[in-house]
Scaffold this motif. Structure first.
Motif, PDB file in Angstrom:
ATOM      1  N   SER A  74       0.803  -1.232   0.000  1.00 14.32           N
ATOM      2  CA  SER A  74       0.000   0.000   0.000  1.00 14.32           C
ATOM      3  C   SER A  74       0.829   1.273   0.000  1.00 14.32           C
ATOM      4  CB  SER A  74      -0.955  -0.005   1.202  1.00 14.32           C
ATOM      5  OG  SER A  74      -0.264  -0.238   2.415  1.00 14.32           O
ATOM      6  N   ALA A  75       2.158   1.174   0.160  1.00 14.05           N
ATOM      7  CA  ALA A  75       2.992   2.382   0.096  1.00 14.05           C
ATOM      8  C   ALA A  75       3.120   2.913  -1.326  1.00 14.05           C
ATOM      9  CB  ALA A  75       4.381   2.090   0.661  1.00 14.05           C
ATOM     10  N   THR A  76       2.792   2.068  -2.326  1.00 14.86           N
ATOM     11  CA  THR A  76       3.010   2.468  -3.720  1.00 14.86           C
ATOM     12  C   THR A  76       1.780   2.167  -4.575  1.00 14.86           C
ATOM     13  OG1 THR A  76       4.092   0.319  -4.048  1.00 14.86           O
ATOM     14  CG2 THR A  76       5.524   2.233  -3.678  1.00 14.86           C
ATOM     15  N   PRO A  77       0.714   2.955  -4.419  1.00 12.31           N
ATOM     16  CA  PRO A  77      -0.459   2.743  -5.278  1.00 12.31           C
ATOM     17  C   PRO A  77      -0.096   2.954  -6.751  1.00 12.31           C
ATOM     18  CG  PRO A  77      -0.625   4.826  -4.087  1.00 12.31           C
ATOM     19  CD  PRO A  77       0.526   4.087  -3.494  1.00 12.31           C
ATOM     20  N   PRO A  78      -0.565   2.073  -7.630  1.00  7.81           N
ATOM     21  CA  PRO A  78      -0.154   2.129  -9.041  1.00  7.81           C
ATOM     22  C   PRO A  78      -0.777   3.296  -9.785  1.00  7.81           C
ATOM     23  CG  PRO A  78      -1.739   0.371  -8.684  1.00  7.81           C
ATOM     24  CD  PRO A  78      -1.413   0.918  -7.336  1.00  7.81           C
ATOM     25  N   LYS A  79      -0.205   3.588 -10.953  1.00 13.27           N
ATOM     26  CA  LYS A  79      -0.626   4.753 -11.738  1.00 13.27           C
ATOM     27  C   LYS A  79      -2.073   4.640 -12.182  1.00 13.27           C
ATOM     28  CE  LYS A  79       0.626   8.672 -13.785  1.00 13.27           C
ATOM     29  NZ  LYS A  79      -0.443   9.011 -14.695  1.00 13.27           N
ATOM     30  N   TRP A  80      -2.528   3.456 -12.574  1.00 15.39           N
ATOM     31  CA  TRP A  80      -3.910   3.326 -13.040  1.00 15.39           C
ATOM     32  C   TRP A  80      -4.903   3.732 -11.946  1.00 15.39           C
ATOM     33  CZ3 TRP A  80      -6.784   0.137 -10.048  1.00 15.39           C
ATOM     34  CH2 TRP A  80      -6.164  -0.951  -9.426  1.00 15.39           C
ATOM     35  N   LEU A  81      -4.550   3.418 -10.694  1.00 19.39           N
ATOM     36  CA  LEU A  81      -5.428   3.767  -9.582  1.00 19.39           C
ATOM     37  C   LEU A  81      -5.439   5.284  -9.358  1.00 19.39           C
ATOM     38  CD1 LEU A  81      -7.160   3.336  -7.087  1.00 19.39           C
ATOM     39  CD2 LEU A  81      -5.135   2.534  -5.871  1.00 19.39           C
ATOM     40  N   TYR A  89      -4.562  11.668  -3.863  1.00 18.65           N
ATOM     41  CA  TYR A  89      -3.277  12.318  -3.631  1.00 18.65           C
ATOM     42  C   TYR A  89      -3.295  13.186  -2.368  1.00 18.65           C
ATOM     43  CZ  TYR A  89      -1.428  11.183  -8.300  1.00 18.65           C
ATOM     44  OH  TYR A  89      -0.956  10.531  -9.413  1.00 18.65           O
ATOM     45  N   MET A  90      -2.176  13.188  -1.659  1.00 18.85           N
ATOM     46  CA  MET A  90      -1.994  14.095  -0.528  1.00 18.85           C
ATOM     47  C   MET A  90      -1.877  15.534  -1.012  1.00 18.85           C
ATOM     48  SD  MET A  90       0.821  12.288   1.938  1.00 18.85           S
ATOM     49  CE  MET A  90       0.492  13.480   3.223  1.00 18.85           C
ATOM     50  N   ARG A  91      -2.196  16.463  -0.100  1.00 21.52           N
ATOM     51  CA  ARG A  91      -1.921  17.882  -0.322  1.00 21.52           C
ATOM     52  C   ARG A  91      -1.068  18.403   0.833  1.00 21.52           C
ATOM     53  NH1 ARG A  91      -4.777  20.629  -4.275  1.00 21.52           N
ATOM     54  NH2 ARG A  91      -6.385  19.379  -5.321  1.00 21.52           N
ATOM     55  N   ASP A  92      -0.077  19.221   0.501  1.00 23.15           N
ATOM     56  CA  ASP A  92       0.762  19.779   1.553  1.00 23.15           C
ATOM     57  C   ASP A  92       0.090  21.000   2.177  1.00 23.15           C
ATOM     58  OD1 ASP A  92       1.214  22.004  -0.071  1.00 23.15           O
ATOM     59  OD2 ASP A  92       3.222  21.360  -0.678  1.00 23.15           O
ATOM     60  N   MET A  93       0.744  21.616   3.135  1.00 23.93           N
ATOM     61  CA  MET A  93       0.126  22.712   3.894  1.00 23.93           C
ATOM     62  C   MET A  93      -0.132  23.942   3.032  1.00 23.93           C
ATOM     63  SD  MET A  93       3.249  24.116   6.282  1.00 23.93           S
ATOM     64  CE  MET A  93       2.136  25.263   7.093  1.00 23.93           C
ATOM     65  N   TYR A  94       0.477  23.996   1.845  1.00 26.51           N
ATOM     66  CA  TYR A  94       0.239  25.109   0.934  1.00 26.51           C
ATOM     67  C   TYR A  94      -0.846  24.787  -0.087  1.00 26.51           C
ATOM     68  CZ  TYR A  94       4.780  26.318   2.894  1.00 26.51           C
ATOM     69  OH  TYR A  94       5.803  26.591   3.762  1.00 26.51           O
ATOM     70  N   GLY A  95      -1.419  23.595   0.004  1.00 24.25           N
ATOM     71  CA  GLY A  95      -2.467  23.193  -0.916  1.00 24.25           C
ATOM     72  C   GLY A  95      -1.957  22.524  -2.175  1.00 24.25           C
ATOM     73  N   HIS A  96      -0.651  22.305  -2.283  1.00 24.63           N
ATOM     74  CA  HIS A  96      -0.075  21.678  -3.466  1.00 24.63           C
ATOM     75  C   HIS A  96      -0.299  20.165  -3.434  1.00 24.63           C
ATOM     76  CE1 HIS A  96       2.943  25.242  -3.250  1.00 24.63           C
ATOM     77  NE2 HIS A  96       1.844  25.585  -3.895  1.00 24.63           N
ATOM     78  N   VAL A  97      -0.653  19.604  -4.575  1.00 27.04           N
ATOM     79  CA  VAL A  97      -0.829  18.160  -4.684  1.00 27.04           C
ATOM     80  C   VAL A  97       0.533  17.482  -4.714  1.00 27.04           C
ATOM     81  CG1 VAL A  97      -1.667  16.287  -6.153  1.00 27.04           C
ATOM     82  CG2 VAL A  97      -3.032  18.367  -5.875  1.00 27.04           C
ATOM     83  N   GLY A 101       5.215   9.768  -8.802  1.00 27.87           N
ATOM     84  CA  GLY A 101       6.623   9.792  -9.164  1.00 27.87           C
ATOM     85  C   GLY A 101       7.546   9.332  -8.062  1.00 27.87           C
ATOM     86  N   ASN A 102       7.049   9.249  -6.828  1.00 23.02           N
ATOM     87  CA  ASN A 102       7.861   8.751  -5.723  1.00 23.02           C
ATOM     88  C   ASN A 102       7.093   7.602  -5.086  1.00 23.02           C
ATOM     89  OD1 ASN A 102       9.209   8.778  -2.889  1.00 23.02           O
ATOM     90  ND2 ASN A 102      10.474  10.200  -4.074  1.00 23.02           N
ATOM     91  N   ARG A 103       6.836   7.669  -3.829  1.00 22.20           N
ATOM     92  CA  ARG A 103       6.007   6.688  -3.129  1.00 22.20           C
ATOM     93  C   ARG A 103       5.260   7.416  -2.024  1.00 22.20           C
ATOM     94  NH1 ARG A 103      10.972   3.543   0.034  1.00 22.20           N
ATOM     95  NH2 ARG A 103      11.141   5.003   1.754  1.00 22.20           N
TER      96      ARG A 103
END
Length: 668
Positions: A74-81, A89-97, A101-103
């Protein structure tokens, strides 16, 4: 005892697998970890699962007597998902997605993601529940690594608001607790409460930020718990672990570990950002991991080569891998898995080296690992079932650590650096330490240290008081008792609810910024010492003064005190002490608490002594963390397990050398 490596067969041609398995067996391996990053290999297309390649490698390893720990991927959900559900996707404290490309690019609060995770974990657990070669599972990978716990997306906002409603029930209970009257922040409903994301400048309400840290930690724990429940229902006889991160603090790992069978962590002692590697730091994190469940643990990733992503860190020198391995075992590791088996030819970790280099040929590191494997084959049955015992405990409170990150008081101040100063003293004196939760039992220890214990519950206060009344000894230091458990100031004279225990009051206080210090006199000891970071202006009530400030307007005021309370003693330290002064202070504490080391061995600096005990028998690990030969003095005869000899008197231990001595009575 488990001994092996992290292996990625999907990175290599299948015709190579048998060679790897044979080399692993020759190195003494009996375990490997597989599949924690293999989601897109297992489920390349949604709903189409292929376990055939994993079946083949597990069978091939099993033929060599090598068992498997499977990672849930579960640390690396695939691209199709992620393409189908970019709201994951997570968002950081500035609202950036935080994009692909990483994990760990997922949000723990996403119900959509949880559904997909449930499916693949269920499929894997059903498929491997009855496989005799699969002995354990690792959930996900390195929760809390790379600042990936705190997300600021809409999922987290709604879940946080619900979390707050369960905690406070009524919105005005939250308003009263937070003091939202300040800066006109009164909320009229839980739906109005915000995440502590970026604002005019990063100075949110401290109670809100602490609750958010607690919520973020709970979100990870809930996410893991769902995986554990699936595995336990389908594969109840297979153990479950997770590879935690030692001193990392994004998650309350006491709570995270509660659902696990075994605690694990990832040990990279040469992943260094300083000129010299301090072996006390790895030792401390071993003890942290052992303390999570007060039980022996596994090292799920153990450094085997130079680490590196875009840059590389230092290469382990000859015999360092062996030394680090035995340090891990000495502190309670019952499983060692090196990371990684072989350096990868592609991807983001091409420079993260393994036992084998990129050419796949056996070299110096392989021969060193093989040496350890051969030794463990001889001695593991002897030390299996042995445990570490300590008279000293240091309390690690994630909540208090978070508070010092939210409001560090002094620029660049670090709770963990302060915590480490205490550990360093005991490490240098070869006094064994348990690192424990504030919820654990104190009664088995002669000394309990509670660094920077700024927040305390009434239950903890009474627990400490009762412990000292019955003969225990404690150390508190500056900022103790200043706040309640919701991160708001107590309307009490410091040290607040600990004042009676400590026999003093703090009339005022102040910061000493970087580069500032004040002179201190310690009892009748000649010479002047210094203290930094903080000063308390202390007035003693019943406490005895051990050290005083020697300059500034508070000259003559106590810095270190000792108070008799019932049958025990409570010590207080009102500043950050320089190393020599810290040593004098803790020498006095250890004398009172009767916690001096007693291994029956005298050893110079650079030699670590650690004891594991079983049925009245002590097994003392003697580890030379220097490159030079050192002489130790044995005060009785010992059987040396690795060399299969009897030693007494003066003994020379070579640079990076290790001895395991048996023959002492059970001591700590």
């Amino acid at each position: 005892m488990y001994f092996g490596a992290c292996y990625y067969p999907e990175h290599w041609p299948e015709e190579r697998w048998e060679t790897d398995a044979e080399m692993m067996k020759a190195a003494g391996f009996n375990i490997v970890r597989l599949a924690e990053f293999a989601w897109s290999k297992i489920e390349r297309y949604e709903g189409t699962f292929d376990f055939s390649w994993l079946d083949r490698i597990i069978s091939l390893l099993g033929n060599q007597g090598i068992k498997v720990i499977l990672g849930t991927p579960s640390a690396t959900p695939p691209k199709w998902l992620m393409d189908q559900h970019n709201e994951i996707y997570m968002r950081d404290m500035y609202g950036h997605v935080r994009g692909f490309g990483n994990r760990r690019h997922y949000c723990y609060s996403s119900d959509i993601y949880q559904t997909y995770v449930d499916i693949i974990v269920d499929k894997m657990a059903r498929h491997y529940a009855g496989n005799p070669n699969v002995v354990a599972w690792q959930t996900d990978n390195e929760f809390g690594c790379n600042d990936t716990t705190r997300c600021y997306c809409d999922n987290c906002l709604s879940k946080f608001q619900a979390w707050l409603k369960r905690k406070y029930t009524e919105i005005d209970s939250l308003n009263d607790t937070y003091g939202t009257v300040f800066w006109s922040q009164i909320y009229n409903s839980f739906e109005e409460v915000v995440l502590p994301a970026f604002t005019v400048f990063p100075l949110h309400n401290p109670s809100l930020v602490l609750d958010y840290r607690r919520f973020a930690s709970d979100s990870v724990i809930d996410f893991q718990k769902k995986q554990i429940d699936i595995i336990r229902a389908l594969a109840p006889h297979q153990s479950i672990t997770h590879n935690m991160m030692g001193a990392f603090n994004e998650i309350d790992c006491y709570d995270l570990s509660a659902d696990l069978d075994i605690a694990s962590w990832d040990n990279y002692p040469n992943l260094m950002f300083t000129k010299e590697v301090n072996p006390a730091l790895a030792a401390m994190q071993h003890d942290m991991t052992r303390g999570l469940k007060q039980h022996n643990f596994w090292v799920m990733e153990h450094q085997s080569g130079q680490p590196g992503g875009n840059i590389m860190f230092p290469t382990p020198k000859p015999q360092e891998l062996r030394r680090w391995t035995y340090q891990s075992i000495a502190h309670g590791a019952d499983g060692i898995l090196y990371f990684r088996w072989r350096g990868c030819l592609f991807g983001a970790e091409q420079y993260w080296h393994g036992i084998l280099n990129h050419d796949g040929k056996p070299g110096r590191k392989y021969r060193e690992v093989q040496e350890v494997g051969n030794e463990l084959a001889r001695i593991s049955a002897i030390i299996e079932g042995s445990v570490n015992k300590a008279k000293v405990a240091i309390v690690r409170s994630y909540d208090n650590e978070w508070v010092f990150e939210i409001q560090p008081h002094v620029m660049h101040y670090s709770y963990m650096e302060h915590f480490t100063r205490y550990y360093q003293y005991f490490y240098d004196k070869n006094i064994q330490v348990d690192i424990i939760s504030p919820d654990f039992n104190f009664s088995e220890y002669s000394l309990v240290v509670l660094p920077n214990y700024i927040m305390a519950t009434d239950e903890l206060v009474e627990k400490v008081n009762a412990y000292v009344r019955l003969g225990g000894n404690v150390i508190f230091d500056f900022r103790a008792g200043a706040k309640d458990w919701n991160n708001r100031m107590e309307p009490l004279t410091l040290p607040g609810k600990f004042a009676e225990l400590l026999g003093l009051t703090v009339e005022e206080y102040g910061v000493l910024n970087k580069g500032e210090s004040r002179k201190v006199a310690f009892g009748g000891v000649e010479g002047s010492f210094t203290a930094e970071t903080w000063f308390d202006v202390i007035k003693t009530e019943q406490a005895e003064v051990l050290a005083t400030f020697d300059e500034d307007y508070f000259a003559g005021c106590p810095v270190v005190t000792k108070n008799r309370y019932g049958q025990g003693h409570a010590f207080y330290i009102g500043s950050d002490l320089e190393p020599a002064l810290m040593e004098l202070t803790l020498d006095e504490v250890c004398k009172v608490a009767e916690t001096e080391a007693s291994h029956g061995i005298s050893a110079p600096k650079g030699i670590e002594l650690v004891s594991r005990n079983k049925a009245g028998q002590a097994y003392i690990f003697v580890i030379n963390h220097t490159v030079l030969s050192q002489t130790i003095q044995l005060h009785r005869s010992f059987e040396e397990l690795l060399g299969e000899s009897v030693l007494q008197g003066e003994v020379v231990i070579e640079g990076n050398g290790v001895l395991i001595l048996a023959g002492a009575k059970e001591q700590v």
